[in-house]
Write a protein that holds these residues in place. Structure first.
Motif: not given
Length: 427
Positions: A317-338
């Protein structure tokens, strides 16, 4: 893998004299203690102890998905459609999944399944009693159908759970042919063939979402399959935020895929000074030292360490509220895409083609930044997949410069969809 050969030999009831001769040769010349431990556990639990457990009988459909969060996110919209398949509507749907995802799955997908079997993969591989309890439960369940959703074979984890299920139909997928020389391992394939009926194959490196589409087009014929990984966030209580924010996720499941904290710190400074964004660092408790390193590197920047302090539903839910995310090649980037949120991932090209880059028709909100030397290679997209898709070859993650990541961030925030140099390789 040598342990896979021994397991295969046991499954095929090799003549004892031949088996002993080959087993002694392998133990003498090749096996480390780690390999030997796995083999001993397999023999004692899977071959001996499990033989005294009576298999149950039920109409259950067993789904095996042991991976991390990113893998589940990519597969999720296929998994939750299993109940839509007419022959399965009256059956009990059981998900056997990574215990680390328990709170996320129970929050988002509780209605999709009737029962859960939570797996601690380290225990399953290394602890005899824990392994026996899991396999005993699976065997007593007596499912009719079992579906292994991980691409490739996992000789001593998911494959052995599949074997213990004794299901009439056991769906799985073999690792693709289009990989660097020496792969796939023929012994591993033979072992997998003893556990699956049928064992589906692919002949090329394709994005993981399409691999799932291929599998579920067989498993769920005539069911409308998803076209993307979209996830609708569920509101949950969050810490109070002080204005717009960006998210940094410096952790990854493998250390060699982790961009150094001082590089993330340079990105944090840019986002704070140029965009006026507060910085939140997310990850597990083990990622907290990386967050502290980022804070120390840029003391004048508003950086908050939330590593290990939030549940997975809160993270989503926090990621759904962000302006942008910067991650490694890991689960975070797939969450941002979803979540359809802008995201930039730093990648050393490991498993290129399987999990990145994202096809634009699935998500145009995320982008991957690779080392400059990778862009300079005179290769087509398919050639890059063949060389780097097998997971055996990659660049150093430190070859990705902070300047290239910052440039991509600005391009993504200003233009969507933006011109991605990856698209030029398709020509």
């Amino acid at each position: 893998m040598k342990e896979a050969w021994i397991a295969s030999a046991l499954m095929h009831a090799m003549p004892m004299k031949t088996f002993l001769f080959k087993a002694v040769s392998i133990l003498k010349h090749y096996l480390t203690f780690w390999h030997l431990k796995r083999v001993v556990i397999f023999i004692l639990v899977d071959v001996l102890l499990l033989s005294f457990v009576r298999r149950g009988k039920s109409d259950a459909v067993l789904i095996l998905k042991f991976d991390q969060l990113g893998d589940y996110i990519i597969a999720r919209n296929f998994l939750i459609r299993i109940r839509s398949y007419a022959p399965y509507k009256s059956k009990r749907i059981v998900l056997c999944a990574n215990i680390a995802l328990k709170d996320f799955i129970e929050t988002y997908d509780a209605n999709a399944y009737d029962e859960f079997v939570w797996i601690d993969r380290a225990q399953l591989l290394n602890e005899m009693w824990a392994r026996f309890k899991i396999l005993r439960r699976i065997k007593r369940m007596g499912s009719q159908i079992a579906i292994q959703c991980t691409y490739g074979l996992e000789s001593f984890s998911a494959d052995c759970v599949m074997r213990a299920s004794g299901a009439r139909e056991r769906f799985g997928r073999w690792i693709c042919h289009d990989t660097p020389a020496g792969e796939p391992d023929g012994r591993k394939v033979r072992l997998g063939n003893t556990f699956y009926t049928p064992l589906l194959e692919h002949d090329q490196v394709i994005f993981d979402f399409y691999r799932h589409r291929s599998l579920f087009s067989v498993v769920l014929p005539a069911v409308g399959l998803p076209g993307n990984t979209r996830l609708t966030p569920i509101p949950v209580p969050l810490p109070q935020m002080k204005g717009p924010f960006a998210i940094l996720m410096p952790g990854a499941s493998d250390a060699f895929r982790e961009w150094p904290p001082d590089r993330f710190a340079q990105v944090a400074r840019h986002l704070f000074e140029a965009r006026g964004l507060c910085i939140l660092v997310l990850g597990t408790k083990a990622d907290s030292p990386k967050a502290l390193s980022i804070q120390r590197a840029v003391p004048a920047v508003a950086v908050e360490n939330l590593c290990g302090k939030l549940t997975l539903p809160q993270v989503v839910y926090l990621m759904s509220q962000c302006v942008l995310g910067v991650t490694n090649d890991s689960g975070g980037i797939h969450l941002l895409a979803a979540l359809n949120k802008p995201g930039v991932a730093v990648s050393n090209c490991f498993s290129f083609g399987f999990f990145h880059p994202y096809p634009r028709e699935i998500s145009d909100s995320v982008s991957f930044v690779y080392p400059q030397a990778f862009y300079a290679l005179p290769l087509s997209m398919q050639q890059r997949k063949v060389i780097y898709g097998g997971g055996n070859k990659h660049f150093s993650i430190t070859d990705v410069s902070p300047e290239s990541v910052i440039e991509r961030i600005e391009a993504l925030l200003q233009h969507r969809p933006f011109h991605d140099p990856v698209q030029e390789w398709n020509g």
